[in-house]
Scaffold this motif. Structure first.
Motif, PDB file in Angstrom:
ATOM      1  N   ILE A  27       0.855  -1.201   0.000  1.00  0.00           N
ATOM      2  CA  ILE A  27       0.000   0.000   0.000  1.00  0.00           C
ATOM      3  C   ILE A  27       0.888   1.247   0.000  1.00  0.00           C
ATOM      4  O   ILE A  27       1.872   1.306   0.741  1.00  0.00           O
ATOM      5  CB  ILE A  27      -0.901   0.044   1.269  1.00  0.00           C
ATOM      6  N   LYS A  30      -1.314   7.738   1.359  1.00  0.00           N
ATOM      7  CA  LYS A  30      -1.268   9.175   1.067  1.00  0.00           C
ATOM      8  C   LYS A  30      -1.448   9.928   2.385  1.00  0.00           C
ATOM      9  O   LYS A  30      -2.548   9.963   2.940  1.00  0.00           O
ATOM     10  CB  LYS A  30      -2.389   9.545   0.082  1.00  0.00           C
ATOM     11  N   ASP A 129     -14.323  13.335   1.994  1.00  0.00           N
ATOM     12  CA  ASP A 129     -13.304  12.501   2.637  1.00  0.00           C
ATOM     13  C   ASP A 129     -11.952  12.869   2.037  1.00  0.00           C
ATOM     14  O   ASP A 129     -11.890  13.566   1.014  1.00  0.00           O
ATOM     15  CB  ASP A 129     -13.617  11.008   2.442  1.00  0.00           C
ATOM     16  N   THR A 134     -11.285   2.175  -3.330  1.00  0.00           N
ATOM     17  CA  THR A 134     -12.285   1.292  -3.957  1.00  0.00           C
ATOM     18  C   THR A 134     -13.666   1.942  -4.003  1.00  0.00           C
ATOM     19  O   THR A 134     -14.556   1.472  -4.708  1.00  0.00           O
ATOM     20  CB  THR A 134     -12.438  -0.028  -3.168  1.00  0.00           C
ATOM     21  N   GLY A 135     -13.873   2.982  -3.197  1.00  0.00           N
ATOM     22  CA  GLY A 135     -15.159   3.680  -3.178  1.00  0.00           C
ATOM     23  C   GLY A 135     -16.176   3.078  -2.223  1.00  0.00           C
ATOM     24  O   GLY A 135     -17.274   3.621  -2.074  1.00  0.00           O
ATOM     25  N   GLY A 136     -15.812   1.994  -1.543  1.00  0.00           N
ATOM     26  CA  GLY A 136     -16.765   1.330  -0.642  1.00  0.00           C
ATOM     27  C   GLY A 136     -17.253   2.242   0.474  1.00  0.00           C
ATOM     28  O   GLY A 136     -18.455   2.291   0.767  1.00  0.00           O
ATOM     29  N   THR A 137     -16.333   2.961   1.085  1.00  0.00           N
ATOM     30  CA  THR A 137     -16.686   3.835   2.213  1.00  0.00           C
ATOM     31  C   THR A 137     -17.611   4.954   1.751  1.00  0.00           C
ATOM     32  O   THR A 137     -18.648   5.219   2.366  1.00  0.00           O
ATOM     33  CB  THR A 137     -15.411   4.459   2.833  1.00  0.00           C
ATOM     34  N   LEU A 161      -7.886   7.975  -6.330  1.00  0.00           N
ATOM     35  CA  LEU A 161      -6.993   6.975  -6.941  1.00  0.00           C
ATOM     36  C   LEU A 161      -7.699   6.455  -8.190  1.00  0.00           C
ATOM     37  O   LEU A 161      -8.542   5.560  -8.117  1.00  0.00           O
ATOM     38  CB  LEU A 161      -6.704   5.829  -5.959  1.00  0.00           C
TER      39      LEU A 161
HETATM   40  P1  AMP Z   1     -12.186   3.011   0.012  1.00  0.00           P
HETATM   41  O1  AMP Z   1     -13.425   2.675   0.793  1.00  0.00           O
HETATM   42  O2  AMP Z   1     -11.459   1.796  -0.496  1.00  0.00           O
HETATM   43  O3  AMP Z   1     -12.448   4.033  -1.071  1.00  0.00           O
HETATM   44  O4  AMP Z   1     -11.151   3.659   1.038  1.00  0.00           O
HETATM   45  C1  AMP Z   1     -11.262   4.976   1.411  1.00  0.00           C
HETATM   46  C2  AMP Z   1     -10.938   5.186   2.872  1.00  0.00           C
HETATM   47  O5  AMP Z   1      -9.748   4.521   3.246  1.00  0.00           O
HETATM   48  C3  AMP Z   1     -10.708   6.669   3.123  1.00  0.00           C
HETATM   49  O6  AMP Z   1     -11.326   7.025   4.350  1.00  0.00           O
HETATM   50  C4  AMP Z   1      -9.202   6.830   3.165  1.00  0.00           C
HETATM   51  O7  AMP Z   1      -8.839   7.710   4.181  1.00  0.00           O
HETATM   52  C5  AMP Z   1      -8.662   5.421   3.428  1.00  0.00           C
HETATM   53  N1  AMP Z   1      -7.618   5.022   2.454  1.00  0.00           N
HETATM   54  C6  AMP Z   1      -7.703   4.024   1.542  1.00  0.00           C
HETATM   55  N2  AMP Z   1      -6.582   3.899   0.823  1.00  0.00           N
HETATM   56  C7  AMP Z   1      -5.743   4.861   1.260  1.00  0.00           C
HETATM   57  C8  AMP Z   1      -4.412   5.283   0.890  1.00  0.00           C
HETATM   58  N3  AMP Z   1      -3.718   4.676  -0.086  1.00  0.00           N
HETATM   59  N4  AMP Z   1      -3.875   6.333   1.552  1.00  0.00           N
HETATM   60  C9  AMP Z   1      -4.582   6.956   2.537  1.00  0.00           C
HETATM   61  N5  AMP Z   1      -5.814   6.613   2.924  1.00  0.00           N
HETATM   62  C10 AMP Z   1      -6.405   5.566   2.317  1.00  0.00           C
END
Ligand code: AMP
Length: 183
Positions: A27, A30, A129, A134-137, A161
């Motif tokens: 990973i 960021k 945010d 992945t956009g799940g959150t 991303l």
């Molecule tokens: P997702 O649900 O996969 O889009 O993940 C988004 C959440 O995870 C956000 O709240 C981000 O703060 C954290 N996150 C996921 N990947 C990273 C990354 N590479 N660097 C920093 N934060 C991340």
């Protein structure tokens, strides 16, 4: 609505630090703490968000636990709007509704207070945010907002991303804006 100049974009982008192999191998994390403690970069970013969203006729800003609180609460104050925290399960004291979403391994759950967006149906909400992967959150957050009777108008991220398909998937549900896109 304003767009950032290339120079301004560079200042914001350069202020974000990459930490390799955190929190686990493979990973690239960021790190936005180096944006927050850089007053020029933080100022450019927040002014840009203010200029973009001042014409959106928003009613609330909802920030996702935890880094979304930093940008969301500051932006809400600049726009003279209320701020709503969308929190990890078990943190909010009043009646909540919750959404479960998939992680790489297992699931996670976020919640919002049932009355967080007031009485008015269809309150216009911006979800914010720090980053979309992945956009799940964010998908779960937008669903929660809509389930309260409010409306998620847009999801905003400091970093998108775009090598993952999170942005595309979320666009099926709501508008999406990323200040910086990482390929
Ligand atoms: P997702 O649900 O996969 O889009 O993940 C988004 C959440 O995870 C956000 O709240 C981000 O703060 C954290 N996150 C996921 N990947 C990273 C990354 N590479 N660097 C920093 N934060 C991340």
């Amino acid at each position: 609505m304003t767009t950032l100049s290339n120079t301004e974009k560079q200042i914001v982008e350069n202020s974000i630090r990459d930490i390799k192999d955190f929190p686990k191998s493979g990973i690239v994390f960021k790190d936005i703490t180096t944006l927050l403690n850089n007053k020029e970069a933080y100022g450019i970013l927040m002014n840009h968000l203010y200029q973009r969203y001042k014409e959106y006729h928003l009613d609330y800003i909802a920030g996702i636990d935890a880094r979304g609180f930093i940008f969301g609460a500051a932006l809400a104050q600049m726009l003279s709007l209320g701020f709503v925290p969308i929190r990890k399960k078990g943190k909010l004291p009043y009646t909540t509704i919750s959404e479960t979403y998939a992680l790489e391994y297992g699931t996670d759950e976020i919640e919002v207070h049932i009355d967080a967006f007031g009485e008015k149906k269809g309150a216009r909400v911006l979800v914010i945010d720090d980053l979309i992967a992945t956009g799940g959150t964010a998908n779960a957050a937008a669903t929660l907002v809509n389930r309260t009777g409010a409306r998620c108008i847009e999801c905003c991220f400091i970093i998108g991303l775009s090598f993952l398909d999170g942005i595309e998937k979320l666009q099926e549900k709501t508008d999406v804006y990323s200040v910086i896109e990482v390929n």
